[in-house]
Enzyme design. Structure first.
Site, PDB file in Angstrom:
ATOM      1  N   TYR A 143       1.344  11.735 -32.550  1.00  0.00           N
ATOM      2  CA  TYR A 143       2.203  12.850 -32.943  1.00  0.00           C
ATOM      3  C   TYR A 143       1.624  14.205 -32.507  1.00  0.00           C
ATOM      4  O   TYR A 143       2.328  15.201 -32.467  1.00  0.00           O
ATOM      5  CB  TYR A 143       2.423  12.872 -34.462  1.00  0.00           C
ATOM      6  CG  TYR A 143       3.232  11.702 -35.007  1.00  0.00           C
ATOM      7  CD1 TYR A 143       3.902  10.840 -34.144  1.00  0.00           C
ATOM      8  CD2 TYR A 143       3.330  11.475 -36.369  1.00  0.00           C
ATOM      9  CE1 TYR A 143       4.627   9.768 -34.631  1.00  0.00           C
ATOM     10  CE2 TYR A 143       4.059  10.405 -36.871  1.00  0.00           C
ATOM     11  CZ  TYR A 143       4.704   9.558 -35.991  1.00  0.00           C
ATOM     12  OH  TYR A 143       5.427   8.499 -36.476  1.00  0.00           O
ATOM     13  N   LYS A 193      -4.231  -1.921 -34.004  1.00  0.00           N
ATOM     14  CA  LYS A 193      -3.647  -2.810 -32.994  1.00  0.00           C
ATOM     15  C   LYS A 193      -4.725  -3.020 -31.936  1.00  0.00           C
ATOM     16  O   LYS A 193      -4.545  -2.719 -30.751  1.00  0.00           O
ATOM     17  CB  LYS A 193      -2.374  -2.150 -32.427  1.00  0.00           C
ATOM     18  CG  LYS A 193      -1.539  -3.033 -31.516  1.00  0.00           C
ATOM     19  CD  LYS A 193      -0.797  -4.129 -32.222  1.00  0.00           C
ATOM     20  CE  LYS A 193      -0.012  -4.981 -31.244  1.00  0.00           C
ATOM     21  NZ  LYS A 193       0.528  -6.219 -31.863  1.00  0.00           N
ATOM     22  N   ASP A 225       1.265  -5.319 -36.934  1.00  0.00           N
ATOM     23  CA  ASP A 225       2.463  -6.160 -37.054  1.00  0.00           C
ATOM     24  C   ASP A 225       2.322  -7.134 -38.216  1.00  0.00           C
ATOM     25  O   ASP A 225       3.253  -7.358 -38.995  1.00  0.00           O
ATOM     26  CB  ASP A 225       2.781  -6.885 -35.727  1.00  0.00           C
ATOM     27  CG  ASP A 225       1.541  -7.366 -34.996  1.00  0.00           C
ATOM     28  OD1 ASP A 225       0.419  -7.003 -35.411  1.00  0.00           O
ATOM     29  OD2 ASP A 225       1.674  -8.108 -34.014  1.00  0.00           O
ATOM     30  N   ASP A 249       2.884   6.323 -40.931  1.00  0.00           N
ATOM     31  CA  ASP A 249       4.215   6.894 -41.156  1.00  0.00           C
ATOM     32  C   ASP A 249       5.199   5.763 -41.457  1.00  0.00           C
ATOM     33  O   ASP A 249       5.963   5.799 -42.438  1.00  0.00           O
ATOM     34  CB  ASP A 249       4.619   7.656 -39.882  1.00  0.00           C
ATOM     35  CG  ASP A 249       5.894   8.456 -40.050  1.00  0.00           C
ATOM     36  OD1 ASP A 249       6.394   8.547 -41.186  1.00  0.00           O
ATOM     37  OD2 ASP A 249       6.392   8.986 -39.049  1.00  0.00           O
ATOM     38  N   ASP A 253       6.506   4.164 -45.520  1.00  0.00           N
ATOM     39  CA  ASP A 253       7.914   4.085 -45.928  1.00  0.00           C
ATOM     40  C   ASP A 253       8.282   2.660 -46.331  1.00  0.00           C
ATOM     41  O   ASP A 253       9.014   2.442 -47.297  1.00  0.00           O
ATOM     42  CB  ASP A 253       8.845   4.552 -44.803  1.00  0.00           C
ATOM     43  CG  ASP A 253       9.065   6.060 -44.853  1.00  0.00           C
ATOM     44  OD1 ASP A 253       8.358   6.730 -45.640  1.00  0.00           O
ATOM     45  OD2 ASP A 253       9.922   6.565 -44.117  1.00  0.00           O
TER      46      ASP A 253
END
Ligand code: NAD
Length: 358
Positions: A143, A193, A225, A249, A253
């Protein structure tokens, strides 16, 4: 003790939920013998309306003069993307986070016992309990990396977003996670990852070094994942989950949703030195603003985090959390969490009931 709290009431439902929370904080003060001084800080759409910019000069300094910052919510259609950046509430949010150096975002996702039915997962999964803390890196990664957009001769437009992390950035968020685990059930799950990304391989190496420094905290690596799957299969296995900005992020959620309503979940953002900022995870809910319909619980629980982490007053934090659980156990519901056929109360009544339980 006397504590100085910066209040950013903000826009939409912000002022209503902050009002109820301030009264809860004062009630804690009465019961435990503390006093609180509040400093109103103008930020967001309301600041644009009052002084022409969403992040007035001196905002960060005002916040830094306080022991902690409590934020309701900012934003709304009135100050949309057609407005110049300096008038948009989102610009102010990014600016205050940056100016206070808030690199660690903490989001607890706990299923409140009285609301187990709101959990969208299987009953036996909900019954095992959910009580985890997401620790998300907030100021690095993709980001904030370099972005590029260019024409290619044969593939049309091509874009890149660079994900970069330094050892220093990883170490400070990792240390925060291990310290938090020591205040909880002493387990850290680090999400990466590493089978694909170089930034993740560095992330994992730094986390392993830290794990050796905290032998009293159980540690595991989890691929992102797999983490997404485990959160819906068996979220009870997690205590502290630490991860980089974009993975955090998305996963935070997901973790929020498994515990029911957006109106229940608090958060904290922390840096080193400057005051931490506490806020509900939801936005300014313009659709219900000014109607006494907003659920104040997420903001009230954000104040509980403030007591726990900024003031090191865990009995006071426990008292707020217990008061929320008791109010829910007594059957009080705002519209967002009322089940079919259940009566709903407004923001003010819910605040009052929680205070009565302190
Ligand atoms: P939102 O979280 O404001 O609302 C989503 C839905 O949840 C709405 O239906 C709303 O009524 C409901 N809701 C949210 N909080 C609630 C509460 N406490 N009680 C009961 N119901 C609640 O998200 P949105 O609609 O995408 O965004 C609205 C505005 O908020 C936008 O301007 C957005 O930029 C801003 N926003 C601000 C923050 C922040 O201040 N940190 C975070 C997210 C969004």
């Amino acid at each position: 003790m006397n504590y100085k709290i910066a209040l950013i009431r903000g826009d939409g439902i912000g002022p209503e939920i902050v009002n109820e929370t301030v009264k809860v904080i004062d009630k804690i003060g009465e019961r435990f013998g503390h006093t609180f001084e509040y400093v109103d800080v103008l930020l967001g759409g309301c600041a644009t309306d009052a002084v022409g910019v969403s992040y007035p000069d001196g905002t960060a300094e005002l916040c830094k003069s306080c022991d902690a910052v409590l934020l309701g919510a900012v934003g709304g259609p009135k100050w949309g993307s057609d407005k110049p950046a300096e008038q948009r509430p989102e610009t102010a949010l990014l600016a205050i986070r940056k100016d206070l150096g808030l690199y660690a975002n903490l989001r607890p996702a706990a299923l409140r016992p009285a609301l187990a039915d709101a959990c969208p997962l299987k009953r036996e999964t909900a019954e095992r309990g959910i009580d985890l803390l997401m620790v998300r890196e907030l100021t690095g990664g993709i980001y904030f990396g370099r972005r590029d957009r260019y024409e290619t001769p044969d593939r049309g437009v091509e874009c890149t977003d660079l994900m970069a992390y330094s050892e220093k950035e990883i170490e400070r968020i990792g240390r925060r996670a291990f310290e938090m685990a020591r205040l909880r059930r002493r387990k850290v799950s680090s999400v990466d990852k590493a089978n694909v990304l170089e930034t993740s391989r560095l992330w994992r190496a730094v986390m392993h070094r830290l794990a050796a420094e905290y032998p009293d905290v159980a540690y595991e690596d989890v691929l992102v994942d797999n983490c997404a799957m485990q959160l819906v299969r068996d979220p009870g296995q997690f205590d502290v989950v630490v991860t980089e900005n974009m993975f955090g992020d998305i996963l935070s959620d997901e973790a929020s949703m498994i515990t029911g309503s957006i109106g229940l979940l608090p958060s904290a953002s922390m840096g080193d030195g400057a005051p931490a900022l506490y806020e509900p995870i939801h936005g300014s809910a313009p659709d219900i603003a000014g109607q006494d319909k907003a659920n104040p619980i997420a903001t009230i629980l954000s104040a509980a985090m403030m007591f726990r982490y900024s003031f090191q007053l865990s009995a006071e934090a426990d008292a707020i959390e217990a008061a929320v659980d008791n109010a829910l156990a007594e059957g009080w519901r705002t519209a967002d969490i009322a089940g079919p056929g259940e009566a709903a109360v407004g923001t003010k009544k819910m605040g009052q009931v929680i205070r009565d339980n302190i």
